[in-house]
Design a protein around this motif. Sequence first.
Motif, PDB file in Angstrom:
ATOM      1  N   ASP A  40     -12.860 -21.560  48.321  1.00  0.00           N
ATOM      2  CA  ASP A  40     -13.434 -22.358  49.405  1.00  0.00           C
ATOM      3  C   ASP A  40     -14.493 -21.522  50.127  1.00  0.00           C
ATOM      4  O   ASP A  40     -14.298 -21.050  51.245  1.00  0.00           O
ATOM      5  N   ILE A  90     -17.808 -19.995  52.034  1.00  0.00           N
ATOM      6  CA  ILE A  90     -18.575 -20.337  53.228  1.00  0.00           C
ATOM      7  C   ILE A  90     -19.939 -20.854  52.802  1.00  0.00           C
ATOM      8  O   ILE A  90     -20.615 -20.253  51.967  1.00  0.00           O
ATOM      9  N   HIS A 112     -17.150 -24.563  55.409  1.00  0.00           N
ATOM     10  CA  HIS A 112     -16.776 -24.190  54.049  1.00  0.00           C
ATOM     11  C   HIS A 112     -17.060 -25.351  53.075  1.00  0.00           C
ATOM     12  O   HIS A 112     -17.310 -26.477  53.495  1.00  0.00           O
TER      13      HIS A 112
END
Length: 209
Positions: A184, A186, A161
């Motif tokens: 956050d 990926i 992330h």
Amino acid sequence: MSTTFELKADPRGKLGKGASRRLRRAGKVPAILYGGGQDPMPLLLDQLDLMNQFKNEAIYSHVLTLNLGDRTEQAVLRDVQRHPFKSTFLHLDFLRVIADRKLRAHVPLHFANETTARGVKLQGGVINRALIEIEIECLPGDLPEFIEIDLANLGLGDTIHLSEIELPANVALASHVDPGSETDAIVVSIQHAHGGGEEEAAGGEPAAG
């Protein structure tokens, strides 16, 4: 930052869509230089020169030198408008750079050890790159050419992330990201390779007609 980029620019006189179209037909690209507490400056750049310079992706994440006749300006790219189906440029936006003032820039991501990553080499997975660049904030002298992410230990089903990226010294994400939050995002993951999964689950028998 060992690579350097220098672009010759001339002041642009007449503004407007009609004038811009005539300039593009003459092989010129309209641009604007702004920021740094100064008035915006309309510019003209050479189309062929830009096409050659942009062959190197590093131009997006470097402090550029604009040669304006008897003086120079330091700037970074803020926006690039290209023709919808040609390889030509329509307009560029440059942001002035001040040595002691932080700037924001989009920096490309480079993924190391993709073919030898644990989830690929040992577990048969495939790399899924969700992001190819990120926006960072730093002083001009700390601007990285790219940010490398090592995938060697990434296994099947694993993800990296935004909050887990190791950034260079004095470099931060442009927007604060809390680990595990919705922001956050990926960046990269290793997933099962597509194909064959449904047939195996069904015993390999053809569906009824």
